[in-house]
Design a protein around this motif. Structure first.
Motif, short mmCIF file in Angstrom:
data_model
loop_
_atom_site.label_atom_id
_atom_site.label_comp_id
_atom_site.label_asym_id
_atom_site.label_seq_id
_atom_site.Cartn_x
_atom_site.Cartn_y
_atom_site.Cartn_z
N ILE A 23 25.83 52.51 65.09
CA ILE A 23 26.42 51.17 65.20
C ILE A 23 26.51 50.71 66.66
O ILE A 23 26.61 51.54 67.57
N THR A 24 26.47 49.41 66.85
CA THR A 24 26.76 48.85 68.17
C THR A 24 27.85 47.80 68.00
O THR A 24 27.80 46.99 67.07
N VAL A 25 28.84 47.87 68.86
CA VAL A 25 29.95 46.91 68.83
C VAL A 25 29.53 45.71 69.68
O VAL A 25 29.14 45.88 70.83
N VAL A 26 29.59 44.52 69.08
CA VAL A 26 29.21 43.32 69.83
C VAL A 26 30.43 42.40 69.94
O VAL A 26 31.11 42.13 68.95
N HIS A 27 30.74 42.00 71.18
CA HIS A 27 31.87 41.09 71.43
C HIS A 27 31.35 39.68 71.67
O HIS A 27 30.15 39.49 71.87
N GLN A 28 32.27 38.73 71.74
CA GLN A 28 31.89 37.34 72.10
C GLN A 28 31.13 37.34 73.43
O GLN A 28 30.23 36.54 73.62
N GLN A 29 31.51 38.27 74.35
CA GLN A 29 30.89 38.30 75.69
C GLN A 29 29.57 39.06 75.71
O GLN A 29 28.88 39.06 76.72
N GLY A 30 29.21 39.76 74.64
CA GLY A 30 27.95 40.50 74.63
C GLY A 30 28.12 41.89 74.03
O GLY A 30 29.21 42.25 73.59
N PRO A 31 27.02 42.68 74.02
CA PRO A 31 27.09 43.99 73.38
C PRO A 31 27.95 44.98 74.14
O PRO A 31 28.01 44.94 75.37
N GLY A 32 28.64 45.86 73.38
CA GLY A 32 29.50 46.89 73.98
C GLY A 32 29.01 48.26 73.60
O GLY A 32 27.81 48.55 73.60
N ARG A 33 29.94 49.08 73.13
CA ARG A 33 29.69 50.50 72.86
C ARG A 33 28.73 50.73 71.69
O ARG A 33 28.79 50.02 70.69
N LEU A 83 31.69 42.05 66.15
CA LEU A 83 30.74 42.28 65.05
C LEU A 83 30.16 43.69 65.24
O LEU A 83 29.78 44.06 66.35
N ILE A 84 30.11 44.45 64.16
CA ILE A 84 29.55 45.79 64.21
C ILE A 84 28.16 45.70 63.59
O ILE A 84 28.04 45.40 62.40
N VAL A 85 27.14 45.94 64.40
CA VAL A 85 25.79 45.75 63.88
C VAL A 85 25.10 47.09 63.67
O VAL A 85 25.27 48.02 64.47
N ASN A 86 24.36 47.19 62.57
CA ASN A 86 23.51 48.37 62.38
C ASN A 86 22.22 47.98 61.68
O ASN A 86 22.15 46.97 60.99
N ASP A 87 21.22 48.82 61.93
CA ASP A 87 19.90 48.60 61.33
C ASP A 87 19.88 49.36 60.01
O ASP A 87 20.01 50.57 59.98
#
Ligand code: CTP
Length: 402
Positions: free
Chosen positions: A369-379, A351-355
């Motif tokens: 943007i922040t890249v969020v994986h099933q395991q938690g937030p990434g880049r 999921l790519i999340v942004n405010d």
């Protein structure tokens, strides 16, 4: 710039790059000057223009320009020029400058279809790519004569966009020249849906479609076969991708689910309306006669299908599904918490999340943007949408390669 009829489109490219604040130097081949003359290039770039290595010997132009350049864009690249670049020849100022430069290089071939598809030209394009040069696939469409096919130069906006992505993120050049997504099919949704209320009104949103197009353009430049399902957008549609236009969330749902099982990766970047009205067949009238300022009216809305959740509910082994989350909070911890909940609710891989609060992001060329994986937030990527798109496509590539 090579000597092809598409040279006239390059006037707009030079102008746009200069307007965007870049210092543009034009190096035409002698045959390019047969199509558009030196005064045009000098006026548009604000610099004197040479084509031969002996035009300014004391200035050692090829070394100076090659070292100064942040990007070398060759548009149009004719079959002959492509062949000379692929072989590493240096028989004029342009080819010697290319040899003398360590900057990323973007070639935009434009020629007749038969010339482009000729095995010799295809081998030259492959050789240039092996040397780390980005070679843009030509657009399909009407050529100079009556026939049509692949060989057209893409529209200036698309080339400027690609050039800007390489300037923003020079590391993009490597996956693009390697064509590391060749053989993969990617389905991207972009833009904002519109739900009609009556024949003249609709419920819409602020999405411009830029993020989805940036992802599609980046993936296509890396060799993927890309289809964009585009709701309403303001952005330039890329020439190198198939585009299917849609209006409402229901249309978007149909277009996406029809194609979802054939795709290796799906990116849901569209802003789909969550609610729609049963549209009136005639224009809804306000009360006539008296002035009813402040009077309320009620519009009944029903929930639309959740396209992303539907796609994820019908999984395909090995397929990668990327969703977006537009949230309105600047509390980072809460943002990541909302994203994690949404990712698990929808069932997507990433999921790519942004405010998006206070009008941030929508319509802008920059994002966070922040890249969020099933395991938690990434880049996290803060910067141009082109840069964010490159990071998202990297994620897709990594997951597909696993
Ligand atoms: N999405 C979708 N179908 C919808 C609404 C959204 O496929 N009817 C997709 C969007 O394209 C995006 C993701 O779901 O990839 C999240 O969209 P977002 O608007 O952030 O979330 P919603 O699902 O609408 O949830 P909420 O409005 O409660 O935040």
């Amino acid at each position: 710039m090579g000597g092809g009829i598409a040279a006239y489109k390059v006037c707009q490219i030079v102008r746009r790059l200069a307007e965007n604040g870049h210092d543009v130097h034009v190096i035409p081949t002698d045959s390019a000057l047969e199509f558009v003359g030196r005064p045009t290039w000098e006026a548009l770039s604000g610099h004197s223009v040479h084509s031969g290595v002996f035009d300014d010997v004391p200035g050692v132009e090829h070394v100076r320009l090659g070292e100064q350049a942040d990007l070398i864009l060759v548009a149009p690249t004719t079959a002959d020029l492509l062949s000379r670049i692929a072989q590493g020849r240096g028989d004029d100022l342009l080819t010697t400058t290319i040899l003398a430069s360590r900057a990323p290089k973007l070639l935009v071939p434009a020629m007749h279809t038969a010339m482009w598809l000729n095995p010799a030209t295809q081998e030259n394009a492959a050789a240039a790519r092996r040397h780390g040069i980005v070679v843009k696939e030509p657009a399909r469409g009407r050529l100079t004569g009556r026939d049509s096919g692949p060989g057209r130069m893409p529209e200036p906006d698309e080339i400027v966009w690609l050039a800007q992505s390489l300037l923003d993120d020079p590391e993009c050049a490597e996956p693009m020249s390697a064509q590391d997504l060749a053989g993969w099919t990617i389905l991207v949704s972009a833009g904002g849906t519109r739900e009609p209320i009556d024949p003249v009104r609709y419920i819409g949103n602020l999405s411009s479609g830029r993020m989805g197009f940036a992802i599609a353009t980046n993936a296509a430049a890396r060799g993927a076969k890309v289809t964009v399902v585009a709701a309403h957008t303001q952005a330039q549609l890329p020439s190198s991708v198939e585009v299917v236009t849609v209006d409402t969330t229901e249309d978007l749902c149909q277009a996406m689910t029809q194609r979802a099982r054939q795709a290796d990766a799906i990116v849901m970047a569209a802003a789909a309306a969550d609610f729609a009205a049963a549209p009136a067949t005639t224009k809804i009238k306000k009360h006539e006669g008296t002035d009813h300022v402040g009077e309320s009216m009620t519009l009944e809305l029903h929930q639309t299908p959740d396209v992303l959740a539907q796609i994820c509910a019908d999984p395909v082994p090995g397929r990668v599904v990327v969703g977006f989350a537009a949230e309105t909070t600047d509390d980072r911890e809460q943002l990541l918490h909302l994203a994690d909940a949404k990712l698990h609710r929808k069932g997507c891989d990433v999921l790519i999340v942004n405010d998006v609060s206070a009008g941030r992001v929508f319509g802008s060329s920059d994002t966070d943007i922040t890249v969020v994986h099933q395991q938690g937030p990434g880049r996290r990527v803060v910067g141009s949408k082109a840069r964010a798109a490159a990071a998202i496509v990297d994620e897709i590539h990594q997951l597909l390669a696993q």
